[in-house]
Design an enzyme around this catalytic site. Structure first.
Site, PDB file in Angstrom:
ATOM      1  N   GLU A  84      35.509 -13.146 -45.040  1.00 38.28           N
ATOM      2  CA  GLU A  84      34.523 -13.560 -46.040  1.00 38.28           C
ATOM      3  C   GLU A  84      35.139 -13.894 -47.402  1.00 38.28           C
ATOM      4  O   GLU A  84      36.006 -13.183 -47.893  1.00 38.28           O
ATOM      5  CB  GLU A  84      33.511 -12.433 -46.214  1.00 38.28           C
ATOM      6  CG  GLU A  84      32.335 -12.775 -47.113  1.00 38.28           C
ATOM      7  CD  GLU A  84      31.127 -11.894 -46.796  1.00 38.28           C
ATOM      8  OE1 GLU A  84      30.391 -12.227 -45.846  1.00 38.28           O
ATOM      9  OE2 GLU A  84      30.958 -10.875 -47.473  1.00 38.28           O
ATOM     10  N   LYS A 102      34.272 -13.672 -50.999  1.00 34.99           N
ATOM     11  CA  LYS A 102      33.317 -12.826 -51.730  1.00 34.99           C
ATOM     12  C   LYS A 102      33.916 -12.438 -53.071  1.00 34.99           C
ATOM     13  O   LYS A 102      34.905 -11.720 -53.120  1.00 34.99           O
ATOM     14  CB  LYS A 102      33.067 -11.582 -50.860  1.00 34.99           C
ATOM     15  CG  LYS A 102      32.035 -10.606 -51.354  1.00 34.99           C
ATOM     16  CD  LYS A 102      31.970  -9.414 -50.397  1.00 34.99           C
ATOM     17  CE  LYS A 102      30.782  -8.515 -50.643  1.00 34.99           C
ATOM     18  NZ  LYS A 102      30.794  -7.332 -49.744  1.00 34.99           N
ATOM     19  N   LYS A 107      26.553 -17.466 -46.025  1.00 33.89           N
ATOM     20  CA  LYS A 107      26.091 -16.096 -46.213  1.00 33.89           C
ATOM     21  C   LYS A 107      25.223 -16.056 -47.457  1.00 33.89           C
ATOM     22  O   LYS A 107      25.707 -16.219 -48.572  1.00 33.89           O
ATOM     23  CB  LYS A 107      27.326 -15.195 -46.360  1.00 33.89           C
ATOM     24  CG  LYS A 107      27.044 -13.719 -46.469  1.00 33.89           C
ATOM     25  CD  LYS A 107      26.538 -13.151 -45.177  1.00 33.89           C
ATOM     26  CE  LYS A 107      27.469 -12.168 -44.504  1.00 33.89           C
ATOM     27  NZ  LYS A 107      27.974 -11.114 -45.337  1.00 33.89           N
ATOM     28  N   GLU A 162      20.945 -10.653 -38.715  1.00 34.47           N
ATOM     29  CA  GLU A 162      21.464  -9.374 -39.227  1.00 34.47           C
ATOM     30  C   GLU A 162      20.413  -8.270 -39.176  1.00 34.47           C
ATOM     31  O   GLU A 162      19.282  -8.462 -39.587  1.00 34.47           O
ATOM     32  CB  GLU A 162      21.951  -9.555 -40.669  1.00 34.47           C
ATOM     33  CG  GLU A 162      22.501  -8.271 -41.263  1.00 34.47           C
ATOM     34  CD  GLU A 162      23.089  -8.473 -42.652  1.00 34.47           C
ATOM     35  OE1 GLU A 162      24.015  -9.287 -42.785  1.00 34.47           O
ATOM     36  OE2 GLU A 162      22.610  -7.814 -43.594  1.00 34.47           O
ATOM     37  N   ASN A 193      24.589  -4.547 -39.888  1.00 36.13           N
ATOM     38  CA  ASN A 193      25.222  -4.314 -41.176  1.00 36.13           C
ATOM     39  C   ASN A 193      25.283  -2.808 -41.432  1.00 36.13           C
ATOM     40  O   ASN A 193      24.256  -2.141 -41.444  1.00 36.13           O
ATOM     41  CB  ASN A 193      24.437  -5.020 -42.296  1.00 36.13           C
ATOM     42  CG  ASN A 193      25.228  -5.089 -43.596  1.00 36.13           C
ATOM     43  OD1 ASN A 193      26.339  -4.543 -43.689  1.00 36.13           O
ATOM     44  ND2 ASN A 193      24.669  -5.753 -44.590  1.00 36.13           N
ATOM     45  N   GLU A 210      29.309  -5.503 -39.297  1.00 39.24           N
ATOM     46  CA  GLU A 210      29.456  -6.025 -40.648  1.00 39.24           C
ATOM     47  C   GLU A 210      29.633  -4.895 -41.663  1.00 39.24           C
ATOM     48  O   GLU A 210      28.894  -3.916 -41.625  1.00 39.24           O
ATOM     49  CB  GLU A 210      28.200  -6.808 -41.059  1.00 39.24           C
ATOM     50  CG  GLU A 210      27.838  -7.972 -40.176  1.00 39.24           C
ATOM     51  CD  GLU A 210      26.540  -8.608 -40.656  1.00 39.24           C
ATOM     52  OE1 GLU A 210      26.486  -9.074 -41.799  1.00 39.24           O
ATOM     53  OE2 GLU A 210      25.559  -8.617 -39.895  1.00 39.24           O
ATOM     54  N   SER A 211      30.584  -5.094 -42.558  1.00 40.12           N
ATOM     55  CA  SER A 211      30.789  -4.254 -43.753  1.00 40.12           C
ATOM     56  C   SER A 211      31.588  -2.976 -43.496  1.00 40.12           C
ATOM     57  O   SER A 211      31.617  -2.449 -42.384  1.00 40.12           O
ATOM     58  CB  SER A 211      29.466  -3.832 -44.405  1.00 40.12           C
ATOM     59  OG  SER A 211      28.658  -4.930 -44.707  1.00 40.12           O
TER      60      SER A 211
HETATM   61  O1  LIG Z   1      32.882  -6.370 -48.272  1.00 35.59           O
HETATM   62  P1  LIG Z   1      32.580  -5.728 -46.937  1.00 35.59           P
HETATM   63  O2  LIG Z   1      32.196  -4.268 -47.046  1.00 35.59           O
HETATM   64  O3  LIG Z   1      33.693  -5.983 -45.947  1.00 35.59           O
HETATM   65  O4  LIG Z   1      31.252  -6.447 -46.360  1.00 35.59           O
HETATM   66  C1  LIG Z   1      31.263  -7.797 -45.954  1.00 35.59           C
HETATM   67  C2  LIG Z   1      29.863  -8.239 -45.514  1.00 35.59           C
HETATM   68  O5  LIG Z   1      29.486  -7.482 -44.395  1.00 35.59           O
HETATM   69  C3  LIG Z   1      28.848  -8.099 -46.636  1.00 35.59           C
HETATM   70  O6  LIG Z   1      29.259  -8.951 -47.670  1.00 35.59           O
HETATM   71  C4  LIG Z   1      27.415  -8.466 -46.217  1.00 35.59           C
HETATM   72  C5  LIG Z   1      26.847  -8.208 -45.010  1.00 35.59           C
HETATM   73  N1  LIG Z   1      25.580  -8.667 -44.969  1.00 35.59           N
HETATM   74  C6  LIG Z   1      25.288  -9.215 -46.155  1.00 35.59           C
HETATM   75  C7  LIG Z   1      24.124  -9.855 -46.584  1.00 35.59           C
HETATM   76  C8  LIG Z   1      24.114 -10.373 -47.835  1.00 35.59           C
HETATM   77  C9  LIG Z   1      25.215 -10.253 -48.684  1.00 35.59           C
HETATM   78  C10 LIG Z   1      26.386  -9.644 -48.258  1.00 35.59           C
HETATM   79  C11 LIG Z   1      26.432  -9.125 -46.986  1.00 35.59           C
END
Ligand SMILES: O=P(O)(O)OC[C@@H](O)[C@@H](O)c1c[nH]c2ccccc12
Length: 258
Positions: free
Chosen positions: A54, A56, A116, A165, A186, A216-217
């Protein structure tokens, strides 16, 4: 008001501004000239774990993450490291992204690109397609009633792959009812911003057998990717750890090899 409500209010204001500048008819005309989107499924279903990397800059939970003066160069490094797709945050206020970032990344790489954002109207899907996205994020939590169905159907009509998601068992049930092929869980609760990777472990068994499972995340290093993999993830989406890495290309290689 939750964090998510606040984000969505800003998203709607920015959207109204863009809609006043570019009509839907104009977007549709651009789409008719655009090449067809790429199919991310072969990359997602490839053996081993696949990575969505990503772009970001900042986030509501952490603030500024990285400056990213050249998102296309970062995306090129991601692709060189073997990313199966690139995610580009296009939300401006809280994440510092833009559709210009999406277009710049699209022009640079040959791998599929995900828009995104907090997509809540058909207009945003047409935008995604017009600016070169191959996938679009649809967050179940912000799409009540028939809206999820409507946007999921439109995404497919436009040739986009919807990434649906979820964060709860009920949301997974809604994604499954749609017949969603690509489902993300997520680990971050967007109403509180708390991250708990075990949410994926707990919910993954509820995903439909045939779906592509995306975690995710919350990835800090290769061991986290390996854990998601053990819990059944086909694909892991990583943001912060990659934008903060001095060498994102090697980091992705490590994640894939973990
Ligand atoms: O920075 P991380 O913890 O690796 O997370 C990325 C991504 O999953 C996260 O940006 C995200 C997941 N779903 C979203 C929805 C909207 C905005 C952002 C997100």
């Amino acid at each position: 008001m939750t964090v998510l409500d606040g984000i969505l209010a800003g998203v709607r204001e920015d959207l109204a501004q863009r809609q006043s500048e570019v009509s839907l008819a104009e977007l549709k005309a651009r789409v008719s000239d655009a090449p067809p989107p790429l199919d991310p499924l072969p990359g997602f279903r490839a053996p081993g774990v696949s990575i969505i990397a990503e772009v970001k800059r900042k986030s509501p939970s952490k603030g500024e993450l990285a400056a990213i003066p050249d998102p296309a160069a970062l995306a090129a490094a991601y692709a060189a490291g073997g990313a199966a797709a690139i995610s580009v945050l296009t939300e401006q206020r809280r994440f510092g992204g833009s559709l210009q970032d999406l277009a710049a990344v699209r022009a640079e790489v040959d791998v599929p690109v995900l828009r995104k954002d907090f997509i809540v109207t058909p207009y945003q899907l047409w935008e995604a397609r017009a600016w070169g996205a191959d996938l679009a994020l649809l967050m179940v939590v912000s799409l009540p009633g028939g809206l999820l169905d409507e946007l999921h159907g439109l995404a497919l009509e436009l040739g986009l792959t919807p990434l649906v998601e979820t964060h709860t068992e009920d949301e997974i049930a809604r994604a499954a009812e749609l017949g969603a092929e690509v489902i993300g869980i997520n680990a971050r609760d967007l109403t509180t911003l708390e991250v708990d990777r075990a949410v994926f472990q707990k919910l993954a068994p509820h995903l439909p057998e045939s779906s592509v499972r995306i975690a995710e995340s919350g990835v800090a290093g290769p061991e986290d990717v390996a854990e998601y993999r053990r819990w059944g993830a086909d694909v892991v989406l990583v943001g912060e750890a990659l934008v903060r890495s001095g060498d994102p290309r090697s980091s992705i290689r490590e994640f894939i090899g973990s």
